[in-house]
Design a protein around this motif. Structure first.
Motif, PDB file in Angstrom:
ATOM      1  N   ASP A 152       0.815  -1.210   0.000  1.00  0.00           N
ATOM      2  CA  ASP A 152       0.000   0.000   0.000  1.00  0.00           C
ATOM      3  C   ASP A 152       0.854   1.268   0.000  1.00  0.00           C
ATOM      4  OD1 ASP A 152      -2.259  -1.523  -0.020  1.00  0.00           O
ATOM      5  OD2 ASP A 152      -2.694  -1.296   2.123  1.00  0.00           O
ATOM      6  N   LEU A 153       2.096   1.177   0.498  1.00  0.00           N
ATOM      7  CA  LEU A 153       2.985   2.336   0.553  1.00  0.00           C
ATOM      8  C   LEU A 153       3.908   2.428  -0.660  1.00  0.00           C
ATOM      9  CD1 LEU A 153       3.992   2.164   4.330  1.00  0.00           C
ATOM     10  CD2 LEU A 153       2.252   3.591   3.257  1.00  0.00           C
ATOM     11  N   ARG A 154       3.668   1.608  -1.664  1.00  0.00           N
ATOM     12  CA  ARG A 154       4.528   1.550  -2.854  1.00  0.00           C
ATOM     13  C   ARG A 154       4.691   2.920  -3.511  1.00  0.00           C
ATOM     14  NH1 ARG A 154       2.046  -2.368  -5.940  1.00  0.00           N
ATOM     15  NH2 ARG A 154       3.427  -3.910  -5.040  1.00  0.00           N
ATOM     16  N   ASN A 155       3.628   3.680  -3.620  1.00  0.00           N
ATOM     17  CA  ASN A 155       3.678   4.970  -4.312  1.00  0.00           C
ATOM     18  C   ASN A 155       4.021   6.133  -3.388  1.00  0.00           C
ATOM     19  OD1 ASN A 155       2.995   3.717  -6.713  1.00  0.00           O
ATOM     20  ND2 ASN A 155       0.810   3.937  -6.322  1.00  0.00           N
ATOM     21  N   ARG A 156       4.228   5.876  -2.130  1.00  0.00           N
ATOM     22  CA  ARG A 156       4.559   6.951  -1.181  1.00  0.00           C
ATOM     23  C   ARG A 156       6.017   6.829  -0.769  1.00  0.00           C
ATOM     24  NH1 ARG A 156      -0.439   5.616   2.230  1.00  0.00           N
ATOM     25  NH2 ARG A 156      -1.938   5.680   0.566  1.00  0.00           N
ATOM     26  N   GLN A 157       6.280   6.288   0.437  1.00  0.00           N
ATOM     27  CA  GLN A 157       7.651   6.205   0.948  1.00  0.00           C
ATOM     28  C   GLN A 157       8.402   4.989   0.429  1.00  0.00           C
ATOM     29  OE1 GLN A 157       5.131   5.754   3.605  1.00  0.00           O
ATOM     30  NE2 GLN A 157       5.342   7.540   4.911  1.00  0.00           N
ATOM     31  N   GLY A 158       7.709   4.048  -0.143  1.00  0.00           N
ATOM     32  CA  GLY A 158       8.310   2.785  -0.559  1.00  0.00           C
ATOM     33  C   GLY A 158       7.717   1.659   0.253  1.00  0.00           C
TER      34      GLY A 158
ATOM     35  N   LEU B 209      14.176   2.231  10.693  1.00  0.00           N
ATOM     36  CA  LEU B 209      15.553   2.620  10.428  1.00  0.00           C
ATOM     37  C   LEU B 209      15.762   3.043   8.987  1.00  0.00           C
ATOM     38  CD1 LEU B 209      17.403  -0.236  12.324  1.00  0.00           C
ATOM     39  CD2 LEU B 209      16.911   2.075  13.133  1.00  0.00           C
ATOM     40  N   LYS B 210      15.096   2.351   8.070  1.00  0.00           N
ATOM     41  CA  LYS B 210      15.286   2.623   6.649  1.00  0.00           C
ATOM     42  C   LYS B 210      14.003   2.250   5.925  1.00  0.00           C
ATOM     43  CE  LYS B 210      18.450   3.072   3.219  1.00  0.00           C
ATOM     44  NZ  LYS B 210      19.423   4.052   2.995  1.00  0.00           N
ATOM     45  N   ARG B 211      13.638   3.060   4.952  1.00  0.00           N
ATOM     46  CA  ARG B 211      12.455   2.791   4.144  1.00  0.00           C
ATOM     47  C   ARG B 211      12.825   3.048   2.701  1.00  0.00           C
ATOM     48  NH1 ARG B 211       7.243   2.261   5.388  1.00  0.00           N
ATOM     49  NH2 ARG B 211       7.409   3.099   7.475  1.00  0.00           N
ATOM     50  N   GLY B 212      12.292   2.237   1.787  1.00  0.00           N
ATOM     51  CA  GLY B 212      12.628   2.448   0.399  1.00  0.00           C
ATOM     52  C   GLY B 212      11.762   1.669  -0.560  1.00  0.00           C
ATOM     53  N   HIS B 213      12.009   1.918  -1.850  1.00  0.00           N
ATOM     54  CA  HIS B 213      11.252   1.265  -2.911  1.00  0.00           C
ATOM     55  C   HIS B 213      11.855  -0.071  -3.310  1.00  0.00           C
ATOM     56  CE1 HIS B 213       8.613   4.691  -3.579  1.00  0.00           C
ATOM     57  NE2 HIS B 213       9.672   5.459  -3.424  1.00  0.00           N
ATOM     58  N   GLU B 214      13.135  -0.303  -2.975  1.00  0.00           N
ATOM     59  CA  GLU B 214      13.809  -1.555  -3.323  1.00  0.00           C
ATOM     60  C   GLU B 214      14.354  -2.217  -2.064  1.00  0.00           C
ATOM     61  OE1 GLU B 214      16.714  -0.959  -6.344  1.00  0.00           O
ATOM     62  OE2 GLU B 214      15.360   0.234  -7.578  1.00  0.00           O
ATOM     63  N   LEU B 215      14.461  -3.536  -2.099  1.00  0.00           N
ATOM     64  CA  LEU B 215      14.879  -4.303  -0.935  1.00  0.00           C
ATOM     65  C   LEU B 215      16.362  -4.125  -0.613  1.00  0.00           C
ATOM     66  CD1 LEU B 215      14.199  -6.348   1.256  1.00  0.00           C
ATOM     67  CD2 LEU B 215      14.527  -8.167  -0.416  1.00  0.00           C
ATOM     68  N   GLY B 216      17.230  -4.091  -1.609  1.00  0.00           N
ATOM     69  CA  GLY B 216      18.674  -4.016  -1.384  1.00  0.00           C
ATOM     70  C   GLY B 216      19.118  -2.861  -0.502  1.00  0.00           C
ATOM     71  N   PRO B 217      18.766  -1.619  -0.838  1.00  0.00           N
ATOM     72  CA  PRO B 217      19.167  -0.497   0.009  1.00  0.00           C
ATOM     73  C   PRO B 217      18.568  -0.545   1.422  1.00  0.00           C
ATOM     74  CG  PRO B 217      18.519   0.283  -2.156  1.00  0.00           C
ATOM     75  CD  PRO B 217      18.174  -1.172  -2.099  1.00  0.00           C
ATOM     76  N   VAL B 218      17.408  -1.158   1.567  1.00  0.00           N
ATOM     77  CA  VAL B 218      16.788  -1.260   2.888  1.00  0.00           C
ATOM     78  C   VAL B 218      17.567  -2.240   3.769  1.00  0.00           C
ATOM     79  CG1 VAL B 218      14.691  -1.982   4.113  1.00  0.00           C
ATOM     80  CG2 VAL B 218      14.517  -0.572   2.080  1.00  0.00           C
ATOM     81  N   LEU B 219      18.135  -3.284   3.174  1.00  0.00           N
ATOM     82  CA  LEU B 219      18.922  -4.257   3.936  1.00  0.00           C
ATOM     83  C   LEU B 219      20.356  -3.800   4.189  1.00  0.00           C
ATOM     84  CD1 LEU B 219      17.815  -7.611   2.270  1.00  0.00           C
ATOM     85  CD2 LEU B 219      16.975  -6.587   4.388  1.00  0.00           C
TER      86      LEU B 219
END
Length: 113
Positions: A73-79, A91-101
């Motif tokens: 549901d947050l895909r078009n907002r913060q990721g 700690l981290k929020r994003g559109h892709e998994l790699g940068p979040v990990l």
């Protein structure tokens, strides 16, 4: 004749959010490396209507050290991806998994050194 139950529409909201194969492979790869380093010992996966959550534990009898959450549901907002710590702080929020990990992977590098 019998009663025909219509198949749910493909464009409708899914009844359960889950991880796809590549996402789960990436998460379990990180989990395996943290287990090998002796930092994590257990994990849990929760698949719900709003989110899919992977929780990693230092010990089984405590709160998860990290939660990796997927909320489409947050895909078009913060990721849709979020990394949440033990206290519940994002700690981290994003559109892709790699940068979040990335924060957890950096921690792994420090543990190995």
């Amino acid at each position: 004749m019998g009663v025909v139950t219509p198949f749910p529409a493909a464009g409708g909201r899914p009844s359960q959010i889950g991880f796809d194969r590549l996402e789960l492979t990436r998460i379990l790869d990180l989990y395996g490396r943290m287990v090998a380093a002796g930092h994590w010992r257990d994990y849990a996966i929760e698949l719900g209507r709003d989110a899919a959550i992977f929780a990693a534990f230092r010990r089984a009898a405590e709160r998860p050290e990290f939660r990796i959450e997927k909320r489409p549901d947050l895909r078009n907002r913060q990721g849709m991806w979020a990394l949440v710590n033990e206290a519940g702080m994002v700690l981290k929020r994003g559109h892709e998994l790699g940068p979040v990990l990335a924060p957890v992977e950096r921690r792994l590098l420090k543990l190995v050194e």
